[in-house]
Design an enzyme around this catalytic site. Structure first.
Site, PDB file in Angstrom:
ATOM      1  N   ASP A 159      42.760  53.762  30.600  1.00 49.16           N
ATOM      2  CA  ASP A 159      43.661  54.792  30.076  1.00 49.16           C
ATOM      3  C   ASP A 159      43.019  55.463  28.856  1.00 49.16           C
ATOM      4  O   ASP A 159      43.091  56.684  28.694  1.00 49.16           O
ATOM      5  CB  ASP A 159      45.002  54.161  29.688  1.00 49.16           C
ATOM      6  CG  ASP A 159      45.588  53.365  30.836  1.00 49.16           C
ATOM      7  OD1 ASP A 159      45.803  53.950  31.899  1.00 49.16           O
ATOM      8  OD2 ASP A 159      45.785  52.141  30.678  1.00 49.16           O
ATOM      9  N   HIS A 187      50.444  49.180  30.414  1.00 46.43           N
ATOM     10  CA  HIS A 187      49.582  49.909  31.353  1.00 46.43           C
ATOM     11  C   HIS A 187      50.460  50.351  32.520  1.00 46.43           C
ATOM     12  O   HIS A 187      50.485  49.741  33.582  1.00 46.43           O
ATOM     13  CB  HIS A 187      48.442  49.023  31.837  1.00 46.43           C
ATOM     14  CG  HIS A 187      47.670  49.645  32.968  1.00 46.43           C
ATOM     15  ND1 HIS A 187      46.914  50.781  32.806  1.00 46.43           N
ATOM     16  CD2 HIS A 187      47.573  49.317  34.269  1.00 46.43           C
ATOM     17  CE1 HIS A 187      46.377  51.113  33.971  1.00 46.43           C
ATOM     18  NE2 HIS A 187      46.770  50.240  34.872  1.00 46.43           N
TER      19      HIS A 187
HETATM   20  P1  NDP Z   1      41.746  46.905  44.019  1.00 47.47           P
HETATM   21  O1  NDP Z   1      40.482  46.151  43.843  1.00 47.47           O
HETATM   22  O2  NDP Z   1      41.710  48.363  44.202  1.00 47.47           O
HETATM   23  O3  NDP Z   1      42.723  46.601  42.788  1.00 47.47           O
HETATM   24  C1  NDP Z   1      42.904  45.291  42.292  1.00 47.47           C
HETATM   25  C2  NDP Z   1      43.958  45.283  41.230  1.00 47.47           C
HETATM   26  O4  NDP Z   1      43.547  46.063  40.119  1.00 47.47           O
HETATM   27  C3  NDP Z   1      45.296  45.866  41.675  1.00 47.47           C
HETATM   28  O5  NDP Z   1      46.325  45.049  41.134  1.00 47.47           O
HETATM   29  C4  NDP Z   1      45.307  47.217  41.038  1.00 47.47           C
HETATM   30  O6  NDP Z   1      46.621  47.655  40.720  1.00 47.47           O
HETATM   31  C5  NDP Z   1      44.627  46.890  39.747  1.00 47.47           C
HETATM   32  N1  NDP Z   1      44.234  48.037  38.931  1.00 47.47           N
HETATM   33  C6  NDP Z   1      44.256  48.049  37.585  1.00 47.47           C
HETATM   34  N2  NDP Z   1      43.889  49.197  37.112  1.00 47.47           N
HETATM   35  C7  NDP Z   1      43.613  49.972  38.167  1.00 47.47           C
HETATM   36  C8  NDP Z   1      43.210  51.304  38.296  1.00 47.47           C
HETATM   37  N3  NDP Z   1      43.031  52.073  37.266  1.00 47.47           N
HETATM   38  N4  NDP Z   1      42.988  51.788  39.531  1.00 47.47           N
HETATM   39  C9  NDP Z   1      43.196  51.009  40.586  1.00 47.47           C
HETATM   40  N5  NDP Z   1      43.612  49.748  40.516  1.00 47.47           N
HETATM   41  C10 NDP Z   1      43.828  49.240  39.325  1.00 47.47           C
HETATM   42  O7  NDP Z   1      42.600  46.266  45.175  1.00 47.47           O
HETATM   43  P2  NDP Z   1      42.142  45.756  46.622  1.00 47.47           P
HETATM   44  O8  NDP Z   1      43.402  45.622  47.380  1.00 47.47           O
HETATM   45  O9  NDP Z   1      40.982  46.521  47.145  1.00 47.47           O
HETATM   46  O10 NDP Z   1      41.572  44.319  46.295  1.00 47.47           O
HETATM   47  C11 NDP Z   1      42.350  43.291  45.785  1.00 47.47           C
HETATM   48  C12 NDP Z   1      41.708  42.001  46.243  1.00 47.47           C
HETATM   49  O11 NDP Z   1      42.351  40.948  45.563  1.00 47.47           O
HETATM   50  C13 NDP Z   1      41.856  41.749  47.743  1.00 47.47           C
HETATM   51  O12 NDP Z   1      40.572  41.462  48.270  1.00 47.47           O
HETATM   52  C14 NDP Z   1      42.769  40.523  47.800  1.00 47.47           C
HETATM   53  O13 NDP Z   1      42.408  39.655  48.854  1.00 47.47           O
HETATM   54  C15 NDP Z   1      42.474  39.894  46.472  1.00 47.47           C
HETATM   55  N6  NDP Z   1      43.454  38.986  45.890  1.00 47.47           N
HETATM   56  C16 NDP Z   1      42.918  37.857  45.352  1.00 47.47           C
HETATM   57  C17 NDP Z   1      43.707  36.936  44.738  1.00 47.47           C
HETATM   58  C18 NDP Z   1      43.053  35.726  44.183  1.00 47.47           C
HETATM   59  O14 NDP Z   1      41.860  35.738  43.926  1.00 47.47           O
HETATM   60  N7  NDP Z   1      43.808  34.669  43.991  1.00 47.47           N
HETATM   61  C19 NDP Z   1      45.161  37.117  44.670  1.00 47.47           C
HETATM   62  C20 NDP Z   1      45.625  38.342  45.234  1.00 47.47           C
HETATM   63  C21 NDP Z   1      44.779  39.251  45.833  1.00 47.47           C
HETATM   64  P3  NDP Z   1      47.500  48.585  41.708  1.00 47.47           P
HETATM   65  O15 NDP Z   1      47.843  47.716  42.898  1.00 47.47           O
HETATM   66  O16 NDP Z   1      48.665  48.946  40.866  1.00 47.47           O
HETATM   67  O17 NDP Z   1      46.611  49.729  42.057  1.00 47.47           O
END
Ligand code: NDP
Length: 334
Positions: A159, A187
């Site tokens: 941000d 955020h």
């Molecule tokens: P991303 O990698 O795009 O995003 C991950 C997280 O970052 C989301 O919560 C997202 O929020 C957040 N975020 C923070 N700032 C920003 C920003 N400026 N722009 C975009 N995102 C932002 O998500 P994916 O779905 O591609 O990947 C998430 C991964 O996490 C998956 O592979 C899933 O399997 C994994 N996962 C792993 C866990 C663990 O290790 N225990 C638990 C849960 C999921 P927002 O959703 O609001 O965009």
């Protein structure tokens, strides 16, 4: 060459993870003389994607990359970690209520906080990126028995950098000329990107904007009506234009947050645990203007907030208080 640092990245198989891992391995976060051991944590259905990234990391033959381990076990992932970037989070799905989102993420960040306290290095520092980032950081810190809450921070650097980018474009100057921008609060769309203290080559940003827009009134109107909503809703704009959410810029901000917290910085923004600064209730993870001498972020105190700024900060803090109350109701916070 320094001793290797163990860095854990959760959600490593996701979009931000993919934009993050290669730059960490190249030295963008910890410098060109510090080798890294990467630990990639994923949920079972994300493991294959993380394994794919690990194969590509190998193919890059990064001299600083000592090892890469992929796991779905939190204790293994955080074992000996000095840095943990918590990126993986449960996204909001269609029809999901905010309380359900908080509950789903409490089920992720509570156990991760506990696993960090039990397994990570004594000097571990944690950055939460996964949303709702401030409250996820609060939950993880609360579950990390024995670790000071100051070790947990949440990302508002994106941000901050978005605000700097918008000001530089409006003023027709380089981003390097703009200083002392502040992101306050959560955020989320309630965040307050504040330029009241900001300068451009030593002049106040408001004065410089007044020259561009033809007066202070017009400059203030641009800040209220265009700048603040654009920064707060930039994520949605990226999705609309790019077709998927921001990943490279989020990863870049995460790297800058860790790099500056360790390397030192005069002024940036980060969500840190409140000790009551600016009247923000103690214990909340709130974004403030911060400084670092290389030992973690500290709130820059004593800045005057006018009525407009105070009202905006109070509104965002009210949202953080409501999120904390909602997770307390779930019995997640001790
Ligand atoms: P991303 O990698 O795009 O995003 C991950 C997280 O970052 C989301 O919560 C997202 O929020 C957040 N975020 C923070 N700032 C920003 C920003 N400026 N722009 C975009 N995102 C932002 O998500 P994916 O779905 O591609 O990947 C998430 C991964 O996490 C998956 O592979 C899933 O399997 C994994 N996962 C792993 C866990 C663990 O290790 N225990 C638990 C849960 C999921 P927002 O959703 O609001 O965009």
């Amino acid at each position: 060459m320094d001793a290797a640092t163990t860095v854990t990245v959760t959600g490593a198989g996701g979009q931000i993870g993919y934009a993050l891992l290669f730059r960490i391995a190249e030295g963008a976060m910890l410098g060109a003389s510090r080798p890294v051991r990467l630990r990639l944590l994923e949920i079972p259905q994300g493991v294959r994607a993380a394994e794919g990234a690990a194969l590509e990391l190998q193919d890059c033959a990064f001299p600083l990359l000592e090892s890469v381990e992929v796991t779905d076990d939190a204790a293994t992932a955080f074992d000996g970690a000095s840095l943990a970037l918590l990126v993986g989070a449960r996204p909001r799905s269609a029809g999901m209520e905010r309380a359900d989102l908080l509950a789903a993420n409490a089920g992720i960040f509570g156990p991760q906080g506990a696993a960090i306290a039990a397994n990570a290095a004594a000097d571990v520092r944690v950055l939460v990126v996964g949303n709702p980032a401030n409250t996820n950081a609060l939950i993880a810190a609360n579950a990390a028995a024995g670790l000071p809450a100051e070790r947990f921070t949440a990302l508002t650097r994106l941000d901050h950098d978005r605000a700097v980018g918008q000001l530089a474009a409006a003023l027709g100057v380089s981003v390097s000329e703009i200083e002392r921008v502040a992101i306050w609060g959560n955020h989320s769309a309630t965040q307050f990107p504040d330029v009241a203290h900001a300068t451009v080559s030593g002049r106040t940003v408001v004065d410089a904007l007044a020259d561009v827009f033809g007066g202070t009134g017009a400059a203030l109107a641009w800040l209220d009506e265009t700048f603040v909503p654009r920064v707060a809703r930039r994520g949605a704009e990226i999705i609309e234009v790019r077709g998927s959410s921001s990943a490279a810029s989020a990863a870049n901000a995460a790297i800058a947050h860790v790099r500056d917290g360790i390397g030192g910085v005069d002024w940036t923004s980060a969500a840190v645990v409140s000790r009551g600064e600016y009247g923000v209730p103690e214990g909340l993870m709130c974004s403030f203007p911060v400084t670092s001498e290389g030992t973690g972020y500290r709130v820059i105190e004593g800045l005057p907030l006018d009525d407009r700024g105070r009202a905006r900060l109070d509104a965002s803090v009210a949202e953080l208080v409501a999120e904390r109350a909602a997770v307390r109701e779930l019995g997640v916070l001790s």
